[in-house]
Design an enzyme around this catalytic site. Structure first.
Site, mmCIF file in Angstrom:
data_model
loop_
_atom_site.group_PDB
_atom_site.id
_atom_site.type_symbol
_atom_site.label_atom_id
_atom_site.label_comp_id
_atom_site.label_asym_id
_atom_site.label_seq_id
_atom_site.Cartn_x
_atom_site.Cartn_y
_atom_site.Cartn_z
ATOM 1 N N PHE A 1 0.871 -1.177 0.000
ATOM 2 C CA PHE A 1 0.000 0.000 0.000
ATOM 3 C C PHE A 1 0.907 1.225 0.000
ATOM 4 O O PHE A 1 1.555 1.522 1.011
ATOM 5 C CB PHE A 1 -0.838 -0.073 1.283
ATOM 6 C CG PHE A 1 -1.949 0.932 1.382
ATOM 7 C CD1 PHE A 1 -1.782 2.099 2.128
ATOM 8 C CD2 PHE A 1 -3.170 0.698 0.777
ATOM 9 C CE1 PHE A 1 -2.810 3.012 2.265
ATOM 10 C CE2 PHE A 1 -4.214 1.601 0.916
ATOM 11 C CZ PHE A 1 -4.044 2.758 1.646
ATOM 12 N N LEU B 1 1.326 4.912 0.014
ATOM 13 C CA LEU B 1 0.715 6.222 0.235
ATOM 14 C C LEU B 1 1.750 7.248 0.709
ATOM 15 O O LEU B 1 1.895 8.310 0.115
ATOM 16 C CB LEU B 1 -0.421 6.086 1.271
ATOM 17 C CG LEU B 1 -1.163 7.350 1.683
ATOM 18 C CD1 LEU B 1 -1.923 7.937 0.501
ATOM 19 C CD2 LEU B 1 -2.143 7.044 2.824
ATOM 20 N N ALA C 1 8.298 11.100 1.464
ATOM 21 C CA ALA C 1 9.228 11.783 2.360
ATOM 22 C C ALA C 1 8.557 13.019 2.978
ATOM 23 O O ALA C 1 8.736 13.318 4.159
ATOM 24 C CB ALA C 1 10.489 12.186 1.605
ATOM 25 N N GLY C 2 7.759 13.721 2.186
ATOM 26 C CA GLY C 2 7.142 14.960 2.672
ATOM 27 C C GLY C 2 5.707 14.808 3.152
ATOM 28 O O GLY C 2 5.064 15.776 3.541
ATOM 29 N N GLY D 1 -7.749 -0.914 8.484
ATOM 30 C CA GLY D 1 -6.424 -1.482 8.719
ATOM 31 C C GLY D 1 -5.954 -1.253 10.141
ATOM 32 O O GLY D 1 -5.171 -2.025 10.688
ATOM 33 N N GLN E 1 5.429 -9.804 45.925
ATOM 34 C CA GLN E 1 4.241 -8.987 45.697
ATOM 35 C C GLN E 1 4.502 -7.879 44.668
ATOM 36 O O GLN E 1 3.633 -7.539 43.876
ATOM 37 C CB GLN E 1 3.767 -8.379 47.017
ATOM 38 C CG GLN E 1 2.355 -7.816 46.923
ATOM 39 C CD GLN E 1 1.850 -7.307 48.260
ATOM 40 O OE1 GLN E 1 2.501 -6.491 48.915
ATOM 41 N NE2 GLN E 1 0.699 -7.793 48.675
ATOM 42 N N GLY F 1 18.622 -9.805 33.252
ATOM 43 C CA GLY F 1 19.822 -9.717 32.413
ATOM 44 C C GLY F 1 19.747 -10.535 31.146
ATOM 45 O O GLY F 1 20.090 -10.067 30.066
ATOM 46 N N GLU G 1 0.385 3.369 10.135
ATOM 47 C CA GLU G 1 -1.067 3.325 9.902
ATOM 48 C C GLU G 1 -1.794 4.334 10.778
ATOM 49 O O GLU G 1 -2.867 4.073 11.302
ATOM 50 C CB GLU G 1 -1.619 1.910 10.106
ATOM 51 C CG GLU G 1 -1.248 1.019 8.952
ATOM 52 C CD GLU G 1 -2.202 -0.142 8.725
ATOM 53 O OE1 GLU G 1 -3.423 0.024 8.875
ATOM 54 O OE2 GLU G 1 -1.686 -1.227 8.391
ATOM 55 N N ASN H 1 -0.900 10.306 17.767
ATOM 56 C CA ASN H 1 -1.503 11.647 17.781
ATOM 57 C C ASN H 1 -2.663 11.742 16.807
ATOM 58 O O ASN H 1 -3.685 12.370 17.090
ATOM 59 C CB ASN H 1 -0.448 12.706 17.453
ATOM 60 C CG ASN H 1 0.466 12.975 18.636
ATOM 61 O OD1 ASN H 1 0.181 12.559 19.759
ATOM 62 N ND2 ASN H 1 1.565 13.665 18.395
#
Lengths: 250, 422
Positions: free
Chosen positions: B163, B165, B168-169, B281, B318, B379, B402, B406
């Site tokens: 897909f 879409l 870079a910008g 999706g 605990q 560890g 996807e 935010n």
């Protein structure tokens, strides 16, 4: 030759589950699945069908309503149709009673081969196939690690204590599957969807004229003693003393 | 005094109740109530084939994918046998109808598949998720009959899709994409670059969003079906923090020719398709993050009962009990959000808010669970001898792809505003 193969399957506690005993009974509220040896049996039967040595694979189970999921798995692996001999959830069946039911199913379905798993992983009885052979007076080839079918003659390699033994038998016959017979396939999603449309016929032990009252009574179920740490000894005399007086084994 | 004030409150509310009672018939007309509570199952209820599929995928994941997980992560490459296995099991065309060589099952079945795969390897899970919930769904919903017949069987049986879409910008601001498509006779000439494209290294089919008319802004964005041999170039394969076996590449389209018949859906509607598909999706990614959280949890908690320090299993302290109990609660909550969103979508009900909530929360829970799992195992978990450190690296992408967290919050807020603002 249009051979029909009957493959009985059993719903058991999944092999990966840690068995717990609570109040003298096994905790059955855990994951269940098809007995692994029965998966191997279904796989072998389906392979024989794919190699055109058999025409139809019919699967059967003796169990409560929940056993239907086991039949669906068998159908998803390639069995053509299924029979469900339904018993109440509280009831239990033992090998001899299952063998008697299977004898009645054999009379109904006329298979050339009954292919079972060699034993169920819950009771480890390893008896049903052999008892069925006795009841039907059919030849049996148990613990099969290789099966060849040519012109109605079965050539079977058996895993026995001393090594491998090859036997030949005519049909009809009983086979029981051992671990190394094959690697069962995964039920692919398209086959799971196809399995939905395959028929499941319901029967009861009464329909087949079989009394399933258990003859063997379980008196007690307990977990094996917990493994404790070992001890180091300084000399052979000390070892003998401990084996005799502490462990009480000599 | 409180008593007289209370009495007046009661009489006022009774007066207010009277008109409501008169309008009872109208006020119950839009509920989706059922007759009795006995018929409402919990969200942990599945159809027979969904249960069988879950078990089959779990087995496949453990036995076929499991042994290869570390190797695929170290090599940053998906193993061919795993890809072939996914196709053979029918897991790459889960909702595609059987006539088109698919498995013809439900959306929830796809979600369960993605979840079970993620418990073992989130990289394999996302490959399966993109194929099913993004690529296949775009074809099923918007493609014409010829396109469906041509491409869906390939996608179900042997060809990976992706897909395309983001650029870079333009990530969150997807509509700012720059890839152009110029109509020339029976072809479109595509030029531009895409970034962060999952599955692109192995893919044969690319759904490319390009703008046929930048003067129209986002209303020129159109979805094109592009095949690899039309000239798609892998500009760069990224080296990543996590889900390293999943290929993430920058792609370049250097004036490639795409037939006009490969326009998927309507010209200028691509932006709508992208938004709608990503809403669905999202539930897939929620399932991936859910599986990741569960996988990390299932690795770490048994260890705490084996590992003894100060004379007892560390899982019995605990401080530890409180931690893994808390994480178990959060995983269950994420699970219910995810399954509920899936069922709403399946039933054709409104699900955008619930899908955003599921993805947001599941990715947050995955991060907490994976982080705690590493701490619980101590560890040894910090070494690459165990797979738990991989879950910690893999989880981070959940809050990013996807739709970033935010963006999810904004989506939820916008819907809340329509519900609460007068």
């Amino acid at each position: 030759m249009a051979h029909r193969i009957l493959v009985p399957v059993k719903r058991v506690i999944d092999y990966a589950v840690k068995i717990r005993v609570a109040g003298g009974k096994i905790d059955t509220n855990v994951k269940h699945s098809m007995n692994p040896f029965d998966e191997i049996a279904i796989e072998e039967a389906v392979r024989l069908k794919e190699a055109k040595k058999a025409a139809e694979v019919v699967t059967v189970t003796v169990g409560s309503t929940k056993s239907q999921e086991t039949l669906r798995t068998a159908l998803a692996m390639g069995a053509d149709r299924a029979l469900h001999v339904e018993i109440p959830e509280s009831a239990e069946v033992q090998p001899l009673e299952v063998a008697k039911i299977l004898k009645a199913i054999v009379a109904k379905e006329s298979p050339s081969i009954v292919l079972l798993g060699k034993q169920a992983i819950d009771d480890d009885a390893g008896q049903t196939g052999q008892m069925l052979a006795g009841l039907l007076d059919w030849p049996q080839a148990t613990f099969a690690s290789k099966v060849e079918l040519n012109d109605s003659v079965l050539t079977v390699t058996r895993e026995v204590d001393g090594g491998l033994e090859t036997v030949k038998t005519t049909l009809p016959a009983i086979l029981t599957a051992d671990l190394r017979l094959n690697q069962p396939r995964y039920a692919t999603l398209p086959n799971i969807m196809k399995a939905k449309k395959k028929p499941i016929e319901k029967l009861s032990p009464a329909d087949l004229g079989v009394d399933v009252t258990p003859r063997i009574k379980v008196l007690e179920v307990s977990e094996p003693p917990k493994r404790s740490a070992g001890k180091t000894v300084g000399s052979v005399d000390e070892l003998i003393d401990k084996l005799k007086n502490e462990a009480g084994v000599i | 005094m409180s008593v007289p004030r209370f009495a007046s409150l009661v009489s006022r509310s009774r007066a207010a109740a009277a008109p409501a009672l008169r309008n009872a018939a109208r006020s119950f007309s839009t509920t989706n109530a059922v007759r009795s509570a006995g018929s409402i199952p919990s969200l942990h209820t599945f159809t027979e084939e969904e249960v069988m599929l879950r078990e089959a995928v779990a087995k496949f994941a453990t036995e076929v994918v499991g042994p290869k997980v570390r190797e695929m992560d170290e090599n940053e490459m998906m193993d061919r046998s795993v890809i072939d296995g996914l196709f053979q099991q029918g897991l790459m065309g889960i909702e595609t109808p059987a006539e088109l060589n698919g498995s013809g099952t439900s959306f929830t079945a796809a979600i369960l598949t993605v979840e079970e795969l993620a418990k073992v390897d989130p990289s394999v899970s996302v490959m399966c998720d993109v194929q099913n919930t993004l690529v296949n769904t775009v074809f099923t919903k918007y493609a014409n009959a010829e396109q469906k017949e041509k491409y869906l069987p390939k996608l179900a049986t042997d060809t990976i899709g992706c897909f395309c879409l983001s650029e870079a910008g333009s990530g969150s601001d997807a509509f700012a994409l720059q890839t152009k498509a110029d109509k020339q006779g029976d072809y479109y000439i595509l030029s531009g670059t895409k970034m962060w494209i999952t599955n692109s290294y192995e893919a044969g089919i690319f759904l490319v969003f390009a703008n046929v008319d930048p003067s129209k802004g986002y209303k020129g964005i159109t979805c094109f079906i592009v095949e690899k041999d039309m000239g798609v170039e892998i500009a760069k394969k990224e080296k990543k923090l996590g889900i390293r076996a999943s290929s993430t590449c920058a792609l370049s389209f250097d004036d490639i020719k795409v037939p006009a018949s490969n326009v998927l859906g309507q010209i200028g509607q691509g932006y709508k398709y992208a938004i709608e598909i990503l809403n669905e999706g999202r539930i897939g990614i929620a399932a991936q993050m859910l599986g990741l959280a569960q996988g990390a949890f299932d690795l770490a908690v048994p260890y705490t009962f084996d590992r003894k320090q100060f004379g007892q299993a560390i899982g019995d302290f605990q401080g530890m009990q409180h931690q893994y109990a808390q994480i178990a609660v959060e995983i269950e909550a994420a699970r219910l959000l995810t399954y509920n969103a899936a069922r709403l979508k399946e039933q054709g009900k409104s699900f955008v808010k619930e899908a955003a909530m599921a993805k947001l929360y599941a990715s947050q829970v995955a991060e907490r669970a994976a982080s705690k799992a590493v701490e619980w195992m101590g560890g040894v978990a910090f070494t690459r001898d165990l797979l738990v450190e991989k879950f910690y690296r893999d989880c981070k992408i959940g809050a990013i792809y996807e739709g970033t967290s935010n963006i999810q919050l904004q989506t939820i807020a916008k819907i809340l505003k329509t519900q609460y603002a007068k």
